[in-house]
Design an enzyme around this catalytic site. Structure first.
Site, PDB file in Angstrom:
ATOM      1  N   SER A 136       0.804  -1.084  -0.045  1.00 16.10           N
ATOM      2  CA  SER A 136       0.010   0.130  -0.061  1.00 16.10           C
ATOM      3  C   SER A 136       0.905   1.293   0.045  1.00 16.10           C
ATOM      4  CB  SER A 136      -0.863   0.069   1.303  1.00 16.10           C
ATOM      5  OG  SER A 136       0.016  -0.192   2.403  1.00 16.10           O
ATOM      6  N   CYS A 177       2.436  -6.846  10.239  1.00 18.38           N
ATOM      7  CA  CYS A 177       2.107  -5.469   9.433  1.00 18.38           C
ATOM      8  C   CYS A 177       3.564  -4.931   8.928  1.00 18.38           C
ATOM      9  CB  CYS A 177       1.598  -4.422  10.398  1.00 18.38           C
ATOM     10  SG  CYS A 177       1.442  -2.854   9.376  1.00 18.38           S
ATOM     11  N   CYS A 183       2.125  -6.424   1.540  1.00 18.91           N
ATOM     12  CA  CYS A 183       1.353  -5.730   2.565  1.00 18.91           C
ATOM     13  C   CYS A 183       0.652  -7.050   3.298  1.00 18.91           C
ATOM     14  CB  CYS A 183       0.399  -4.950   1.387  1.00 18.91           C
ATOM     15  SG  CYS A 183      -1.159  -4.030   2.630  1.00 18.91           S
ATOM     16  N   ASN A 184       0.473  -6.859   4.456  1.00 20.96           N
ATOM     17  CA  ASN A 184      -0.178  -7.905   5.059  1.00 20.96           C
ATOM     18  C   ASN A 184      -1.753  -7.845   5.192  1.00 20.96           C
ATOM     19  OD1 ASN A 184       1.699  -9.258   7.773  1.00 20.96           O
ATOM     20  ND2 ASN A 184       2.520  -7.430   6.838  1.00 20.96           N
TER      21      ASN A 184
HETATM   22  N1  DGL Z   1       1.033  -2.420   4.496  1.00 22.45           N
HETATM   23  C1  DGL Z   1       0.090  -2.453   5.577  1.00 22.45           C
HETATM   24  C2  DGL Z   1       0.251  -3.765   6.188  1.00 22.45           C
HETATM   25  O1  DGL Z   1       0.955  -4.409   6.290  1.00 22.45           O
HETATM   26  C3  DGL Z   1       0.259  -1.117   6.503  1.00 22.45           C
HETATM   27  C4  DGL Z   1      -0.142   0.100   5.878  1.00 22.45           C
HETATM   28  C5  DGL Z   1      -1.632   0.295   5.591  1.00 22.45           C
HETATM   29  O2  DGL Z   1      -2.573   0.151   6.322  1.00 22.45           O
HETATM   30  O3  DGL Z   1      -1.819   0.244   4.410  1.00 22.45           O
HETATM   31  O4  DGL Z   1      -0.757  -4.222   6.763  1.00 22.45           O
END
Ligand code: DGL
Length: 271
Positions: free
Chosen positions: A11, A184, A73-74
């Site tokens: 993201s 995350c 991205c998680n």
């Molecule tokens: N990249 C997102 C994750 O790993 C964290 C940032 C977002 O909320 O986009 O969940």
């Protein structure tokens, strides 16, 4: 085929923790990273929106001729992995399974904690995967929404970080878990401060775990790059390349060059 790049998307800037681990383990691999900085954060959005955005990011990378897609991205991995696998005829790896498998390898008492964004925790992707592998495991989950913005502000240690960590993780600390998944992209940057608070609890960094899965998969498919020349790293963002570069360099500890802003509309991906 071997020389083709690995595509990684997130993201925003956080997925650089995953790129960093892949680069560390597989320095000969060419990497293309897309950070959807125009639409970050994904962690507060509905599953439908996360799936839509993820498909668009994947399409952009797919069109670049990648040999493997890594969903760094998680939040996106929790929600959209199956849809991505159905839509693209290349291997797709997410961070949930590698993190779950590593946690189960490390835990002694089978009590595992998971922290992540609201969307990741609501999806229950980690507990479902863990219990699918070992039904005897207990999983305690907690969303920690303030961790992402403080990391992006460069606050990874000190009083403010300690207070927020205590507020979110007190329950987890007292729950009897012996292993905690940092579910995350941003949380590996808080590892030191979280470790200080949780002392003896093992921390599982899904970024490290996915890099090992990438290596295994490329070996298995005989797709490991053995080029002699230096590997290429290209970075694309959907907005604010300067901010990405500034924060990204904190994540990576090396300089980001080769960065370009793209428009998913102009690429014909958002119609
Ligand atoms: N990249 C997102 C994750 O790993 C964290 C940032 C977002 O909320 O986009 O969940």
């Amino acid at each position: 085929m071997k020389n083709k790049p690995i595509g990684i998307f997130d993201s925003g800037v956080g997925g650089l923790t995953v790129l960093k681990e892949i680069h560390k383990l597989l320095p000969k691999e060419n990497l293309i990273y897309l950070g959807d900085t125009a639409r970050v954060p994904y962690g507060i959005r509905s599953p439908e929106t996360v799936i839509k955005y993820s498909l668009q990011c994947a399409e952009f990378l797919y069109k670049k001729g990648i040999k493997l897609l890594v969903v760094a991205c998680n939040t996106s991995s929790s929600i959209s992995l199956d849809v991505l696998r159905k839509n693209f005829n290349i291997p797709v790896l997410g961070v949930i399974e590698p993190g779950a498998k590593t946690a189960l390898r490390v835990t002694k008492n089978k009590k595992i904690g998971v922290i992540g964004t609201e969307a990741t925790i609501q999806s229950k992707a980690y507990p479902l995967k863990i219990k699918n592998i070992n039904p005897d495991a207990t999983v305690i989950s907690k969303s920690c929404p303030l961790f992402v913005p403080i990391v992006e502000e460069g606050i990874t240690e000190g009083n403010i970080a300690d207070l927020i960590i205590e507020r979110y993780l007190r329950e987890i600390k007292e729950s009897g878990i012996d292993t905690l998944i940092l579910g995350c992209t941003h949380y590996p940057l808080l590892k030191k401060a979280i470790k200080k608070y949780l002392n003896n609890i093992n921390l599982v960094d899904s970024a490290e775990a996915v890099a090992q899965d990438v290596e295994e998969l490329l070996k298995e498919k005989k797709l490991l790059n053995n080029q002699k020349s230096n590997a290429i790293k290209l970075f694309y963002v959907t907005d604010s390349p300067d901010r990405f570069k500034k924060i990204g360099e904190i994540f990576l500890n090396f300089e980001i060059d080769n960065i370009a802003k793209i428009s998913l509309e102009q690429e014909g991906i958002i119609k």
